[in-house]
Design a protein around this motif. Structure first.
Motif, PDB file in Angstrom:
ATOM      1  N   ILE A   7     -37.812  31.793   7.037  1.00 40.07           N
ATOM      2  CA  ILE A   7     -37.365  33.106   7.545  1.00 40.07           C
ATOM      3  C   ILE A   7     -38.253  34.199   7.225  1.00 40.07           C
ATOM      4  O   ILE A   7     -38.937  34.970   7.957  1.00 40.07           O
ATOM      5  CB  ILE A   7     -35.935  33.597   7.205  1.00 40.07           C
ATOM      6  CG1 ILE A   7     -34.892  32.865   7.801  1.00 40.07           C
ATOM      7  CG2 ILE A   7     -35.552  35.030   7.343  1.00 40.07           C
ATOM      8  CD1 ILE A   7     -33.494  32.888   7.051  1.00 40.07           C
ATOM      9  N   GLU A   8     -38.840  34.059   5.915  1.00 37.05           N
ATOM     10  CA  GLU A   8     -39.857  34.986   5.320  1.00 37.05           C
ATOM     11  C   GLU A   8     -41.238  34.800   6.190  1.00 37.05           C
ATOM     12  O   GLU A   8     -41.829  35.837   6.585  1.00 37.05           O
ATOM     13  CB  GLU A   8     -40.289  34.912   3.725  1.00 37.05           C
ATOM     14  CG  GLU A   8     -38.784  35.241   3.026  1.00 37.05           C
ATOM     15  CD  GLU A   8     -38.236  36.595   3.048  1.00 37.05           C
ATOM     16  OE1 GLU A   8     -38.961  37.219   3.702  1.00 37.05           O
ATOM     17  OE2 GLU A   8     -37.152  36.676   2.592  1.00 37.05           O
ATOM     18  N   LEU A   9     -41.567  33.508   6.543  1.00 35.00           N
ATOM     19  CA  LEU A   9     -42.809  33.288   7.164  1.00 35.00           C
ATOM     20  C   LEU A   9     -42.862  34.193   8.608  1.00 35.00           C
ATOM     21  O   LEU A   9     -43.745  34.789   8.926  1.00 35.00           O
ATOM     22  CB  LEU A   9     -43.189  31.859   7.276  1.00 35.00           C
ATOM     23  CG  LEU A   9     -44.322  31.607   7.923  1.00 35.00           C
ATOM     24  CD1 LEU A   9     -45.686  31.867   6.826  1.00 35.00           C
ATOM     25  CD2 LEU A   9     -44.597  30.202   8.393  1.00 35.00           C
ATOM     26  N   GLU A  41     -44.591  42.968   1.914  1.00 36.53           N
ATOM     27  CA  GLU A  41     -43.484  42.671   1.030  1.00 36.53           C
ATOM     28  C   GLU A  41     -42.904  41.264   1.551  1.00 36.53           C
ATOM     29  O   GLU A  41     -42.387  40.325   0.683  1.00 36.53           O
ATOM     30  CB  GLU A  41     -42.338  43.751   1.103  1.00 36.53           C
ATOM     31  CG  GLU A  41     -42.737  44.625   0.278  1.00 36.53           C
ATOM     32  CD  GLU A  41     -41.886  46.041   0.329  1.00 36.53           C
ATOM     33  OE1 GLU A  41     -41.983  47.001  -0.196  1.00 36.53           O
ATOM     34  OE2 GLU A  41     -40.671  45.888   1.144  1.00 36.53           O
ATOM     35  N   GLU A  42     -43.023  41.029   2.798  1.00 35.75           N
ATOM     36  CA  GLU A  42     -42.437  39.627   3.379  1.00 35.75           C
ATOM     37  C   GLU A  42     -43.394  38.494   2.890  1.00 35.75           C
ATOM     38  O   GLU A  42     -43.098  37.572   2.677  1.00 35.75           O
ATOM     39  CB  GLU A  42     -42.474  39.809   4.941  1.00 35.75           C
ATOM     40  CG  GLU A  42     -41.572  40.713   5.738  1.00 35.75           C
ATOM     41  CD  GLU A  42     -40.117  40.775   5.307  1.00 35.75           C
ATOM     42  OE1 GLU A  42     -39.898  39.948   4.173  1.00 35.75           O
ATOM     43  OE2 GLU A  42     -39.242  41.455   6.140  1.00 35.75           O
ATOM     44  N   ALA A  43     -44.605  38.912   2.636  1.00 35.46           N
ATOM     45  CA  ALA A  43     -45.640  37.845   2.275  1.00 35.46           C
ATOM     46  C   ALA A  43     -45.316  37.539   0.906  1.00 35.46           C
ATOM     47  O   ALA A  43     -45.267  36.225   0.349  1.00 35.46           O
ATOM     48  CB  ALA A  43     -47.105  38.472   2.376  1.00 35.46           C
ATOM     49  N   SER A  44     -44.978  38.496   0.028  1.00 35.45           N
ATOM     50  CA  SER A  44     -44.571  38.427  -1.382  1.00 35.45           C
ATOM     51  C   SER A  44     -43.263  37.477  -1.414  1.00 35.45           C
ATOM     52  O   SER A  44     -43.092  36.669  -2.310  1.00 35.45           O
ATOM     53  CB  SER A  44     -44.352  39.693  -1.914  1.00 35.45           C
ATOM     54  OG  SER A  44     -43.264  40.149  -1.785  1.00 35.45           O
ATOM     55  N   HIS A  45     -42.306  37.831  -0.508  1.00 34.02           N
ATOM     56  CA  HIS A  45     -41.283  36.919  -0.343  1.00 34.02           C
ATOM     57  C   HIS A  45     -41.434  35.253  -0.059  1.00 34.02           C
ATOM     58  O   HIS A  45     -40.787  34.648  -0.656  1.00 34.02           O
ATOM     59  CB  HIS A  45     -40.237  37.321   0.495  1.00 34.02           C
ATOM     60  CG  HIS A  45     -39.864  38.983   0.511  1.00 34.02           C
ATOM     61  ND1 HIS A  45     -38.855  39.723   1.238  1.00 34.02           N
ATOM     62  CD2 HIS A  45     -39.927  39.653  -0.557  1.00 34.02           C
ATOM     63  CE1 HIS A  45     -38.962  40.853   0.961  1.00 34.02           C
ATOM     64  NE2 HIS A  45     -39.426  40.895  -0.378  1.00 34.02           N
ATOM     65  N   PHE A  46     -42.367  35.130   0.957  1.00 35.92           N
ATOM     66  CA  PHE A  46     -42.583  33.728   1.082  1.00 35.92           C
ATOM     67  C   PHE A  46     -43.067  33.232   0.019  1.00 35.92           C
ATOM     68  O   PHE A  46     -42.942  31.912  -0.067  1.00 35.92           O
ATOM     69  CB  PHE A  46     -43.627  33.825   2.501  1.00 35.92           C
ATOM     70  CG  PHE A  46     -44.046  32.414   2.814  1.00 35.92           C
ATOM     71  CD1 PHE A  46     -42.924  31.654   3.579  1.00 35.92           C
ATOM     72  CD2 PHE A  46     -45.515  32.078   2.227  1.00 35.92           C
ATOM     73  CE1 PHE A  46     -43.474  30.205   3.643  1.00 35.92           C
ATOM     74  CE2 PHE A  46     -45.849  30.697   2.658  1.00 35.92           C
ATOM     75  CZ  PHE A  46     -45.105  29.852   3.178  1.00 35.92           C
TER      76      PHE A  46
HETATM   77 FE   LIG Z   1     -38.251  39.406   3.410  1.00 37.82          FE
END
Ligand SMILES: [Fe+2]
Ligand SMILES: [Fe+2]
Length: 190
Positions: A7-9, A41-46
């Motif tokens: 999902i994060e990717l 931020e999404e990249a840090s979540h991934f």
């Molecule tokens: Fe996220």
């Protein structure tokens, strides 16, 4: 963990896609800056989830994954209001609904490390819904449209599925996304 990493990717791709897809739409610079921040931020979540997968001896890509999020992007390529309605305001808001329960289940299963990752991400996701709502309203107002009505119209036309309660009203409110957009039944019961 693998599904969450996936999902994060997709969320990284979706943030960059809204930037590239709607470049040259006469939007102000802050629009693009907001989505660059979301992409980072999404990249840090991934990165957090893929590091956690490595703790379990798994790598992202070891398991199959669905294409639902990217299908939402494809369905809304021609309509920025539809993209904002479906991606941040339906899908990411849905993430806010389900994350606290998921974190609790991880804690109960004896995995506080993964639960802590979810708590951290949850706080930032509130900000993503807030960015989505802010631009959605701004664009609607700029065209003399009523945001709540446009939201329901775009969800009906572009989102395959229902808006499913229970909604996390506290988190959605914190994102500045009021129930009058998405929970007409809940409001009429009050
Ligand atoms: Fe996220
Ligand atoms: Fe997000």
């Amino acid at each position: 963990m693998h599904a969450l990493a996936h999902i994060e990717l997709n969320a990284i791709d979706l943030a960059w896609d809204i930037i590239a897809r709607f470049a040259g739409s006469g939007l102000p610079r802050e629009f693009y800056e907001d989505w660059v921040r979301v992409a980072a931020e999404e990249a840090s979540h991934f990165a957090l989830f893929s590091a956690r997968l490595r703790d379990f001896g798994v790598r992202y890509g070891d398991l199959p994954a669905h294409d639902g999020l990217w299908e939402a992007a494809a369905a809304t390529v021609g309509d920025l209001l539809a993209r904002l309605a479906v991606v941040p305001l339906v899908l990411e808001a849905r993430g806010l609904d389900v994350t606290p329960e998921m974190a609790m289940r991880l804690e109960r299963a004896g995995d506080p490390t993964s639960a802590a990752i979810l708590h951290h991400i949850y706080e930032q996701e509130i900000g993503h819904v807030a960015i989505g709502r802010r631009w959605f309203d701004r664009l609607c107002h700029g065209q003399g449209l009523i945001p709540e009505e446009v939201f329901r119209d775009r969800v009906r036309r572009f989102f395959k599925g229902e808006l499913k309660p229970p909604f996390n009203r506290a988190a959605r409110d914190a994102a500045g996304f009021p129930a009058r957009y998405y929970d007409l039944d809940g409001l009429s019961e009050r």
